[in-house]
Design a protein around this motif. Structure first.
Motif, short mmCIF file in Angstrom:
data_model
loop_
_atom_site.label_atom_id
_atom_site.label_comp_id
_atom_site.label_asym_id
_atom_site.label_seq_id
_atom_site.Cartn_x
_atom_site.Cartn_y
_atom_site.Cartn_z
N PHE A 104 -26.64 128.41 -10.60
CA PHE A 104 -26.20 129.40 -11.57
C PHE A 104 -26.31 128.86 -13.00
CE2 PHE A 104 -23.71 130.98 -7.82
CZ PHE A 104 -24.40 132.17 -7.69
N ILE A 105 -25.98 127.59 -13.18
CA ILE A 105 -26.12 126.97 -14.50
C ILE A 105 -27.58 126.92 -14.93
CG2 ILE A 105 -25.97 124.72 -15.66
CD1 ILE A 105 -23.38 126.18 -15.80
N PHE A 106 -28.46 126.55 -14.00
CA PHE A 106 -29.89 126.48 -14.30
C PHE A 106 -30.38 127.85 -14.80
CE2 PHE A 106 -34.32 127.10 -13.17
CZ PHE A 106 -34.92 125.97 -13.69
N PHE A 107 -30.08 128.91 -14.05
CA PHE A 107 -30.57 130.23 -14.44
C PHE A 107 -29.85 130.77 -15.68
CE2 PHE A 107 -32.34 130.06 -10.13
CZ PHE A 107 -33.66 130.35 -10.46
N ALA A 108 -28.62 130.33 -15.92
CA ALA A 108 -27.96 130.69 -17.18
C ALA A 108 -28.75 130.10 -18.35
CB ALA A 108 -26.52 130.19 -17.19
N GLY A 109 -29.17 128.86 -18.21
CA GLY A 109 -30.01 128.24 -19.25
C GLY A 109 -31.33 128.97 -19.40
N PHE A 110 -31.91 129.35 -18.28
CA PHE A 110 -33.18 130.10 -18.27
C PHE A 110 -33.05 131.38 -19.09
CE2 PHE A 110 -36.10 133.20 -16.48
CZ PHE A 110 -37.28 132.49 -16.35
N PHE A 111 -32.00 132.16 -18.83
CA PHE A 111 -31.85 133.44 -19.55
C PHE A 111 -31.44 133.24 -21.00
CE2 PHE A 111 -32.03 135.20 -15.29
CZ PHE A 111 -32.83 136.30 -15.52
N SER A 112 -30.72 132.17 -21.30
CA SER A 112 -30.41 131.91 -22.71
C SER A 112 -31.68 131.59 -23.48
CB SER A 112 -29.37 130.81 -22.86
OG SER A 112 -29.93 129.55 -22.58
N CYS A 113 -32.62 130.91 -22.83
CA CYS A 113 -33.90 130.61 -23.49
C CYS A 113 -34.73 131.88 -23.66
CB CYS A 113 -34.67 129.55 -22.72
SG CYS A 113 -36.13 128.98 -23.64
N LEU A 114 -34.65 132.80 -22.70
CA LEU A 114 -35.35 134.08 -22.88
C LEU A 114 -34.81 134.80 -24.12
CD1 LEU A 114 -35.72 135.50 -19.26
CD2 LEU A 114 -37.39 134.21 -20.61
N ALA A 115 -33.49 134.73 -24.34
CA ALA A 115 -32.91 135.32 -25.56
C ALA A 115 -33.46 134.61 -26.80
CB ALA A 115 -31.38 135.24 -25.51
N LEU A 116 -33.54 133.28 -26.74
CA LEU A 116 -34.09 132.50 -27.86
C LEU A 116 -35.53 132.89 -28.14
CD1 LEU A 116 -33.93 129.98 -29.82
CD2 LEU A 116 -34.93 128.72 -27.91
N LEU A 117 -36.33 133.04 -27.09
CA LEU A 117 -37.74 133.35 -27.28
C LEU A 117 -37.98 134.81 -27.67
CD1 LEU A 117 -39.24 131.35 -24.30
CD2 LEU A 117 -39.42 130.80 -26.73
N THR A 118 -36.93 135.62 -27.59
CA THR A 118 -37.03 137.02 -28.03
C THR A 118 -36.61 137.15 -29.49
OG1 THR A 118 -36.58 137.77 -25.78
CG2 THR A 118 -36.27 139.38 -27.54
N VAL A 152 -28.78 120.18 -16.18
CA VAL A 152 -29.30 121.33 -15.42
C VAL A 152 -29.42 122.55 -16.32
CG1 VAL A 152 -28.76 122.93 -13.53
CG2 VAL A 152 -28.52 120.47 -13.18
N TYR A 153 -28.44 122.78 -17.19
CA TYR A 153 -28.53 123.89 -18.14
C TYR A 153 -29.76 123.73 -19.05
CZ TYR A 153 -27.23 127.28 -21.73
OH TYR A 153 -27.23 128.34 -22.61
N LEU A 154 -29.95 122.53 -19.57
CA LEU A 154 -31.10 122.29 -20.45
C LEU A 154 -32.42 122.39 -19.70
CD1 LEU A 154 -29.73 119.39 -22.68
CD2 LEU A 154 -30.03 121.81 -23.30
N ALA A 155 -32.43 122.00 -18.43
CA ALA A 155 -33.65 122.16 -17.62
C ALA A 155 -33.98 123.64 -17.46
CB ALA A 155 -33.46 121.51 -16.24
N GLY A 156 -32.96 124.46 -17.25
CA GLY A 156 -33.18 125.91 -17.18
C GLY A 156 -33.71 126.45 -18.50
N CYS A 157 -33.20 125.93 -19.60
CA CYS A 157 -33.70 126.35 -20.92
C CYS A 157 -35.15 125.93 -21.12
CB CYS A 157 -32.86 125.70 -22.03
SG CYS A 157 -31.16 126.26 -22.16
#
Length: 182
Positions: A104-118, A152-157
């Motif tokens: 869950f932490i990994f994918f939280a980082g993933f979606f926060s990066c999608l927000a950043l890239l938007t 793990v959060y940063l890896a998701g990002c």
């Protein structure tokens, strides 16, 4: 950041430039916003209050925009709500199954990066404050736990960021991206 333009370019390439298709995309995004708003509020207040507030919140949100749109802000909002949902899921299972919680932490980082890239300014704040919050909360469990969760959060990002950089490099547009954003 190029993610919104890439998404919209891909969408119009598949579905064409029909305004109806673009409006349908907007409706899907708004319905997803309503769903994740509901799920986030449900975990705090129960389903009755979450239902009322989600409906009222989405109506108010759309009233400020004036129409169902496919604007980048809608995507930033959606990615943020998904990240919050994933952080709630993390907190629910962190003590029971730590390795499941890390997903869950990994994918939280993933979606926060999608927000950043938007939208880099808003997305950076979402990513940064979420990361700081995760680190501060994790400190109560010890430094080793905190370093795992943070990594793990940063890896998701990193995943969407690296994919976007590779895509920019492949299309020889990294320099244009750098000049425009940085």
């Amino acid at each position: 950041p190029p993610l919104y333009l890439v998404k919209m370019g891909l969408f119009t390439k598949i579905f064409g430039y029909s305004i109806i298709n673009l409006r349908l995309l907007g409706i899907v995004v708004i319905l997803l916003i309503a769903f994740f708003l509901y799920k986030n509020l449900e975990s705090l207040f129960g389903s009755l209050i979450a239902s009322f507030v989600s409906i009222a919140g989405v109506i108010y949100y759309q009233a400020n925009n004036g129409h169902i749109t496919y604007d980048f802000i809608q995507f930033v909002t959606l990615y943020t709500l998904i990240q919050i949902y994933l952080l709630f899921k993390y907190s629910e299972c962190e003590l029971v199954d730590f390795y499941k919680a890390l997903k869950f932490i990994f994918f939280a980082g993933f979606f926060s990066c999608l927000a950043l890239l938007t939208k880099h300014s808003n997305g950076l704040m979402i990513m940064l404050f979420s990361f700081i919050g995760i680190i501060l909360v994790s400190l109560f469990r010890g430094l080793k736990h905190t370093s795992k969760v943070g990594a793990v959060y940063l890896a998701g990002c990193a995943v969407p960021f690296i994919v976007m950089l590779l895509w920019l490099g492949y299309h020889s547009t990294f320099n244009d991206f750098y000049k425009q954003v940085i």
